[in-house]
Design a protein around this motif. Structure first.
Motif, PDB file in Angstrom:
ATOM      1  N   SER A  79       0.820  -1.218   0.000  1.00 20.12           N
ATOM      2  CA  SER A  79       0.000   0.000   0.000  1.00 20.12           C
ATOM      3  C   SER A  79       0.850   1.263   0.000  1.00 20.12           C
ATOM      4  N   GLY A  80       2.069   1.184   0.528  1.00 19.44           N
ATOM      5  CA  GLY A  80       2.922   2.371   0.585  1.00 19.44           C
ATOM      6  C   GLY A  80       2.572   3.304   1.732  1.00 19.44           C
ATOM      7  N   ARG A  81       1.633   2.914   2.565  1.00 22.69           N
ATOM      8  CA  ARG A  81       1.230   3.756   3.696  1.00 22.69           C
ATOM      9  C   ARG A  81       1.613   3.071   5.003  1.00 22.69           C
ATOM     10  N   ARG A  82       1.570   3.844   6.065  1.00 24.72           N
ATOM     11  CA  ARG A  82       1.810   3.276   7.385  1.00 24.72           C
ATOM     12  C   ARG A  82       0.727   2.245   7.685  1.00 24.72           C
ATOM     13  N   GLU A  84      -0.687   1.629  10.379  1.00 27.05           N
ATOM     14  CA  GLU A  84      -1.701   2.193  11.258  1.00 27.05           C
ATOM     15  C   GLU A  84      -2.826   2.850  10.453  1.00 27.05           C
ATOM     16  N   VAL A  85      -2.460   3.512   9.366  1.00 28.21           N
ATOM     17  CA  VAL A  85      -3.456   4.177   8.517  1.00 28.21           C
ATOM     18  C   VAL A  85      -4.270   3.127   7.749  1.00 28.21           C
ATOM     19  N   ASP A  86      -3.589   2.103   7.235  1.00 27.61           N
ATOM     20  CA  ASP A  86      -4.330   1.023   6.567  1.00 27.61           C
ATOM     21  C   ASP A  86      -5.309   0.373   7.535  1.00 27.61           C
ATOM     22  N   SER A  87      -4.868   0.135   8.760  1.00 27.49           N
ATOM     23  CA  SER A  87      -5.741  -0.464   9.777  1.00 27.49           C
ATOM     24  C   SER A  87      -6.920   0.455  10.083  1.00 27.49           C
ATOM     25  N   ALA A  88      -6.635   1.738  10.274  1.00 25.78           N
ATOM     26  CA  ALA A  88      -7.683   2.714  10.602  1.00 25.78           C
ATOM     27  C   ALA A  88      -8.694   2.841   9.468  1.00 25.78           C
ATOM     28  N   ASP A  89      -8.210   2.852   8.231  1.00 31.19           N
ATOM     29  CA  ASP A  89      -9.119   2.947   7.089  1.00 31.19           C
ATOM     30  C   ASP A  89     -10.016   1.716   6.990  1.00 31.19           C
ATOM     31  N   GLU A  90      -9.482   0.540   7.291  1.00 31.13           N
ATOM     32  CA  GLU A  90     -10.305  -0.678   7.275  1.00 31.13           C
ATOM     33  C   GLU A  90     -11.366  -0.626   8.368  1.00 31.13           C
ATOM     34  N   ALA A  91     -11.001  -0.125   9.537  1.00 26.26           N
ATOM     35  CA  ALA A  91     -11.976   0.005  10.625  1.00 26.26           C
ATOM     36  C   ALA A  91     -13.082   0.975  10.220  1.00 26.26           C
ATOM     37  N   ARG A  92     -12.699   2.112   9.632  1.00 22.91           N
ATOM     38  CA  ARG A  92     -13.702   3.093   9.214  1.00 22.91           C
ATOM     39  C   ARG A  92     -14.620   2.509   8.136  1.00 22.91           C
TER      40      ARG A  92
END
Length: 172
Positions: A79-82, A84-92
Motif C-alpha cells: 500500500s505504501g502507507r503506514r 496504522e493508517v491502513d488499519s484505521a481505514d479498514e476500521a472506518r
C-alpha cells in the motif's frame, strides 16, 4: 484457531452483531497471534477504563482494538502507507458499511491511527486513550504500577498469550 474466551477478569466482549462480525473478520484475515493480541488490547483497555472510572463505549473500544493491527496483513504490504493508517481505514470502512455514526467512526479511526503514537491519545476520547494504553505499555511494567491494589491478578493473566502462540514482537 484456539478457543477465544468471551470474558476475562469480569470484562466481556460486547455481545452485539457489530462486535461478532468484527471478531469473525479479524479471525478470518489475520494470524492467530494477531487475533489474540487484539483481544488482549481490548481487555487491557477495558480494565483501565474500569479502573479509572472512564465512560467509554465498549463496542467502539472493541472495534478499535480488533482492527488496530489489521494493516500488518499481507493484503496491505504494497500500500505504501503506514500500517496504522491502513488499519484505521479498514476500521472506518467496516463501520461505514454497518451505518455506524460518523463521530463513532472518527473515534475508532483516530484510536487505530494513533495507537503507536505515545503522548497524544491519552489526552483524547476514552476509546482513543484506551486502545493506545495497552500498546504503549506492552513492553513495560507500568501496567502493574498504574493498576489499583487488588487489580494486578487480571493483568498477569492477560499478559500470557494463548497456548501455542508467541508474543507479538513488532509494532502495536
Amino acid at each position: 484457531m484456539t478457543h477465544a474466551p468471551s470474558s476475562v477478569a469480569g470484562i466481556r466482549v460486547p455481545d452485539t452483531a457489530l462486535a461478532r462480525e468484527a471478531t469473525e473478520l479479524v479471525r478470518d484475515t489475520t494470524s492467530e497471534l494477531v487475533f489474540h493480541h487484539s483481544r488482549r488490547v481490548f481487555w487491557f483497555g477495558a480494565l483501565q477504563g474500569r479502573n479509572r472510572d472512564l465512560g467509554y463505549d465498549p463496542e467502539l473500544l472493541y472495534i478499535g482494538a480488533m482492527f488496530h493491527d489489521l494493516g500488518l496483513g499481507e493484503r496491505f504490504r504494497t500500500s505504501g502507507r503506514r500500517f496504522e493508517v491502513d488499519s484505521a481505514d479498514e476500521a472506518r470502512r467496516f463501520l461505514q458499511e454497518h451505518h455506524v455514526p460518523e463521530d463513532s467512526g472518527r473515534r475508532v479511526w483516530t484510536a487505530v491511527a494513533l495507537h503507536t503514537t505515545p503522548g497524544i491519545p491519552e489526552h483524547m476520547e476514552p476509546e482513543v486513550a484506551l486502545v493506545t494504553y495497552r500498546i504503549s505499555n506492552a513492553a513495560t511494567s507500568s501496567v502493574r504500577s498504574s493498576t489499583p491494589p487488588g487489580r494486578n491478578e487480571p493483568d498477569r493473566r492477560l499478559a500470557v498469550p494463548p497456548k501455542g502462540a508467541g508474543r507479538v514482537s513488532g509494532p502495536g
